[in-house]
Design an enzyme around this catalytic site. Structure first.
Site, PDB file in Angstrom:
ATOM      1  N   SER A  23       0.831  -1.214   0.000  1.00 43.66           N
ATOM      2  CA  SER A  23       0.000   0.000   0.000  1.00 43.66           C
ATOM      3  C   SER A  23       0.864   1.261   0.000  1.00 43.66           C
ATOM      4  O   SER A  23       0.601   2.211  -0.738  1.00 43.66           O
ATOM      5  CB  SER A  23      -0.892   0.032   1.241  1.00 43.66           C
ATOM      6  OG  SER A  23      -1.875  -0.962   1.152  1.00 43.66           O
ATOM      7  N   ARG A  27       1.588   4.359  -3.015  1.00 43.01           N
ATOM      8  CA  ARG A  27       1.387   5.794  -2.762  1.00 43.01           C
ATOM      9  C   ARG A  27       2.671   6.574  -2.989  1.00 43.01           C
ATOM     10  O   ARG A  27       2.652   7.636  -3.611  1.00 43.01           O
ATOM     11  CB  ARG A  27       0.851   5.985  -1.335  1.00 43.01           C
ATOM     12  CG  ARG A  27      -0.616   5.533  -1.238  1.00 43.01           C
ATOM     13  CD  ARG A  27      -0.967   5.115   0.154  1.00 43.01           C
ATOM     14  NE  ARG A  27      -2.397   4.879   0.339  1.00 43.01           N
ATOM     15  CZ  ARG A  27      -3.018   3.721   0.115  1.00 43.01           C
ATOM     16  NH1 ARG A  27      -2.347   2.681  -0.343  1.00 43.01           N
ATOM     17  NH2 ARG A  27      -4.317   3.602   0.310  1.00 43.01           N
ATOM     18  N   GLY A  94      -5.957  -3.319  -8.264  1.00 47.73           N
ATOM     19  CA  GLY A  94      -7.078  -2.407  -8.016  1.00 47.73           C
ATOM     20  C   GLY A  94      -6.582  -1.087  -7.454  1.00 47.73           C
ATOM     21  O   GLY A  94      -7.107  -0.018  -7.774  1.00 47.73           O
ATOM     22  N   ARG A 122     -13.725  -6.086 -11.353  1.00 55.67           N
ATOM     23  CA  ARG A 122     -13.863  -5.395 -10.047  1.00 55.67           C
ATOM     24  C   ARG A 122     -14.614  -4.068 -10.181  1.00 55.67           C
ATOM     25  O   ARG A 122     -14.524  -3.392 -11.208  1.00 55.67           O
ATOM     26  CB  ARG A 122     -12.473  -5.214  -9.428  1.00 55.67           C
ATOM     27  CG  ARG A 122     -11.870  -6.602  -9.151  1.00 55.67           C
ATOM     28  CD  ARG A 122     -10.543  -6.537  -8.507  1.00 55.67           C
ATOM     29  NE  ARG A 122     -10.634  -5.973  -7.180  1.00 55.67           N
ATOM     30  CZ  ARG A 122      -9.575  -5.684  -6.437  1.00 55.67           C
ATOM     31  NH1 ARG A 122      -8.365  -5.896  -6.922  1.00 55.67           N
ATOM     32  NH2 ARG A 122      -9.722  -5.190  -5.233  1.00 55.67           N
ATOM     33  N   SER A 165     -13.313   2.307   2.130  1.00 53.33           N
ATOM     34  CA  SER A 165     -12.318   1.947   1.123  1.00 53.33           C
ATOM     35  C   SER A 165     -11.221   2.999   1.082  1.00 53.33           C
ATOM     36  O   SER A 165     -11.462   4.157   0.750  1.00 53.33           O
ATOM     37  CB  SER A 165     -12.960   1.844  -0.263  1.00 53.33           C
ATOM     38  OG  SER A 165     -11.937   1.847  -1.251  1.00 53.33           O
ATOM     39  N   ASP A 319      -7.574  -7.675   4.200  1.00 52.25           N
ATOM     40  CA  ASP A 319      -6.623  -8.452   3.393  1.00 52.25           C
ATOM     41  C   ASP A 319      -6.096  -9.681   4.129  1.00 52.25           C
ATOM     42  O   ASP A 319      -5.569 -10.600   3.505  1.00 52.25           O
ATOM     43  CB  ASP A 319      -5.438  -7.570   2.974  1.00 52.25           C
ATOM     44  CG  ASP A 319      -5.856  -6.495   1.981  1.00 52.25           C
ATOM     45  OD1 ASP A 319      -6.919  -6.635   1.358  1.00 52.25           O
ATOM     46  OD2 ASP A 319      -5.109  -5.504   1.834  1.00 52.25           O
ATOM     47  N   ARG A 350     -13.284 -13.955  -2.490  1.00 56.24           N
ATOM     48  CA  ARG A 350     -12.469 -14.635  -1.471  1.00 56.24           C
ATOM     49  C   ARG A 350     -13.311 -15.437  -0.483  1.00 56.24           C
ATOM     50  O   ARG A 350     -12.799 -16.387   0.117  1.00 56.24           O
ATOM     51  CB  ARG A 350     -11.568 -13.622  -0.744  1.00 56.24           C
ATOM     52  CG  ARG A 350     -10.435 -13.146  -1.641  1.00 56.24           C
ATOM     53  CD  ARG A 350      -9.506 -12.154  -0.971  1.00 56.24           C
ATOM     54  NE  ARG A 350      -8.354 -11.897  -1.847  1.00 56.24           N
ATOM     55  CZ  ARG A 350      -7.542 -10.857  -1.730  1.00 56.24           C
ATOM     56  NH1 ARG A 350      -7.748  -9.957  -0.781  1.00 56.24           N
ATOM     57  NH2 ARG A 350      -6.526 -10.707  -2.560  1.00 56.24           N
ATOM     58  N   ARG A 392      -3.483 -13.864  -2.403  1.00 57.32           N
ATOM     59  CA  ARG A 392      -3.708 -14.114  -0.974  1.00 57.32           C
ATOM     60  C   ARG A 392      -4.340 -15.495  -0.740  1.00 57.32           C
ATOM     61  O   ARG A 392      -4.148 -16.087   0.319  1.00 57.32           O
ATOM     62  CB  ARG A 392      -4.543 -12.997  -0.355  1.00 57.32           C
ATOM     63  CG  ARG A 392      -3.828 -11.648  -0.437  1.00 57.32           C
ATOM     64  CD  ARG A 392      -4.272 -10.665   0.611  1.00 57.32           C
ATOM     65  NE  ARG A 392      -3.897  -9.311   0.214  1.00 57.32           N
ATOM     66  CZ  ARG A 392      -2.715  -8.747   0.422  1.00 57.32           C
ATOM     67  NH1 ARG A 392      -1.758  -9.433   1.021  1.00 57.32           N
ATOM     68  NH2 ARG A 392      -2.463  -7.513   0.015  1.00 57.32           N
TER      69      ARG A 392
HETATM   70  C1  S3P Z   1      -5.780  -0.939  -0.132  1.00 57.23           C
HETATM   71  C2  S3P Z   1      -7.062  -0.861   0.361  1.00 57.23           C
HETATM   72  C3  S3P Z   1      -7.932  -2.027   0.495  1.00 57.23           C
HETATM   73  C4  S3P Z   1      -7.127  -3.327   0.441  1.00 57.23           C
HETATM   74  C5  S3P Z   1      -6.160  -3.344  -0.701  1.00 57.23           C
HETATM   75  C6  S3P Z   1      -5.164  -2.209  -0.562  1.00 57.23           C
HETATM   76  C7  S3P Z   1      -4.971   0.292  -0.221  1.00 57.23           C
HETATM   77  O1  S3P Z   1      -8.851  -2.035  -0.569  1.00 57.23           O
HETATM   78  O2  S3P Z   1      -8.004  -4.430   0.352  1.00 57.23           O
HETATM   79  O3  S3P Z   1      -5.462  -4.565  -0.755  1.00 57.23           O
HETATM   80  O4  S3P Z   1      -3.748   0.211  -0.429  1.00 57.23           O
HETATM   81  O5  S3P Z   1      -5.560   1.374  -0.077  1.00 57.23           O
HETATM   82  P1  S3P Z   1     -10.215  -1.162  -0.555  1.00 57.23           P
HETATM   83  O6  S3P Z   1      -9.877   0.263  -0.628  1.00 57.23           O
HETATM   84  O7  S3P Z   1     -10.974  -1.634  -1.767  1.00 57.23           O
HETATM   85  O8  S3P Z   1     -10.898  -1.539   0.730  1.00 57.23           O
END
Ligand code: S3P
Length: 433
Positions: A23, A27, A94, A122, A165, A319, A350, A392
């Site tokens: 994550s 960023r 995603g 998705r 989210s 996760d 999942r 995962r």
């Molecule tokens: C993430 C947020 C989560 C998580 C993903 C990483 C992120 O998803 O499941 O693996 O880095 O902001 P959502 O924002 O869809 O909840």
């Protein structure tokens, strides 16, 4: 498709430094790409997903250099992305698709974002809604990728996030950074706050206030970012697999160095403790707002306990739920997971895949629309596991296999490389047979 055979283990012991958090890597990669100057990143994630982000930043005009000392330098575009010559390929990620949409929407170009089969399934309407309220012109196909963005000036909005989210929150904050006016966003369930820390690290002003039990973030538009030097903490979601493995053996002993312990991610450690894991946290430091610490865990003397996971906790450890579910049959009292409907729209469904694979290993369980009820005291047997090409799921069932009778075959094991390419090598080293 590659298959990995996992043999049962006698115990689980050793120490490890984990690759950088996925994550945070996304960023830092994105903000470095839009910042002015050259950002140097140590311990960038080795997973394929954050490298999809870097490839997109390169297509948008950033220069990426992999240095001999294993750091990555990103020379940013000083706020002006270029028109990419081909679609931005987000691969399986995603995070890349959703957060990048917010980052690029104000730039005067036409962008197409594509991804693999799983990513194309998705939900993307969740980002189109706020971004189009800000003035972005986005086309989806039935709510899904491919996404076309006709970039142009954005204006601030006040947005209440309807689903917890961090990706949607980040898309809005990244767009707000470049919009006219001050964008605010209220979230009633607190999600991971890496974007907030990262934006501040790169020099942005961002305010956080309490709004009743909710959190309100405000970001003034028209801000420019400056490059940073940063070390990315080890990925606590990758650590989760080995922490759960340690729960399966009373004499396990695992030391994980320099793991990210951001409080919005670290409820996992409370869960491991509730399940009976004996955890010690040593040497906690802070870098750019992110906490980093060394974790030592020993297994529960009388076997793992069970627990109920629901409400906000489900969102905070979303996760990690697949691996927690995969070891649930070995607990004394079973594990119930509810309020986790989002699991159905991750890299795979999942809930369905965990249920299918646990049943293949001989477990009894009940599947709910928003979770799973998995009784304890069940002995699993080796089986063929369908990873559904979901990283995962592949890793979660490799952990369940450590306590099964007989060998387990993980089909589509290569999916682990999406977040943790070194997983099977480390698993082999830590598993004592
Ligand atoms: C993430 C947020 C989560 C998580 C993903 C990483 C992120 O998803 O499941 O693996 O880095 O902001 P959502 O924002 O869809 O909840």
């Amino acid at each position: 498709m590659s298959t990995q055979t996992i043999r049962p283990a006698r115990t689980f012991q050793g120490s490890l430094t984990l690759p950088g958090d996925k994550s945070i890597s996304h960023r830092y990669g994105m903000l470095a790409g839009i910042a002015e100057g050259t950002t140097r990143l140590s311990n960038f994630s080795t997973g394929a997903d954050p490298h999809s982000t870097l490839a997109c930043m390169q297509a948008l005009g950033a220069t990426i250099v992999h240095n001999a000392d294993r750091t990555i330098s990103v020379t940013g575009t000083a706020g002006a992305f270029q028109q990419p010559s081909s679609p931005l390929d987000c691969g399986n990620s995603g995070s890349t698709m959703r957060m990048l949409s917010g980052l690029i929407a104000s730039h005067p170009h036409t962008f197409t974002l594509i991804g693999d089969h799983s990513l194309t399934l998705r939900p993307m309407e969740r980002i189109r809604k706020p971004l189009s309220q800000m003035g972005a012109k986005m086309d989806l196909v039935d709510g899904h990728a491919p996404i076309t963005i006709h970039g142009g000036p954005l204006h601030a909005i006040d947005f209440d996030t309807p689903i917890p989210s961090a990706q949607v929150k980040t898309a809005v904050l990244f767009a707000g950074l470049q919009a006219e006016g001050t964008t605010s966003l209220t979230e009633s369930v607190r999600t991971r706050d890496h974007s907030e820390h990262a934006l501040r690290a790169f020099g942005a002003i961002l305010n956080r206030t309490a709004a009743g039990s909710a959190t309100k973030l405000s970001i003034p538009g028209g801000q420019k970012l400056k490059a940073i030097d940063a070390t990315i903490p080890g990925d606590i979601s990758s650590a989760a697999f080995f922490l759960c493995a340690a729960l399966l053996f009373p004499d396990s002993n695992l030391i994980l160095d320099a793991v990210g312990m951001n409080p919005t991610r670290a409820s996992l450690l409370d869960v491991i403790t509730s399940l009976g894991g004996r955890i010690k946290v040593l040497n906690v430091e802070e870098h750019h707002g992110e906490l980093i610490g060394t974790i030592q865990v020993n297994g529960p003397v009388n076997g793992p306990r069970g627990m109920h996971i629901g409400g906000e906790l489900s969102a905070q450890i979303i996760d990690e739920l697949p691996v927690i579910a995969a070891i649930a049959p070995y607990t004394n009292d079973g594990i119930t997971i509810r309020d986790a409907r989002e699991l159905r729209v991750k890299e795979s469904d999942r809930i369905a895949l965990v249920a299918k694979n646990l049943r293949a290993m001989g477990a009894q369980l009940t599947e709910h629309e928003d979770g799973l009820e998995i009784p304890g005291n069940q002995q699993l047997h080796g089986a063929t596991i369908d990873s559904g090409t979901d990283h995962r799921i592949a890793m979660a069932f490799a952990i369940a296999a450590l306590r099964a009778t007989g060998d387990t075959e993980i089909e589509g094991a290569e999916a682990a490389a999406i977040s943790f390419p070194e997983f099977f090598t480390h698993l082999e080293t830590l598993s004592q047979r």
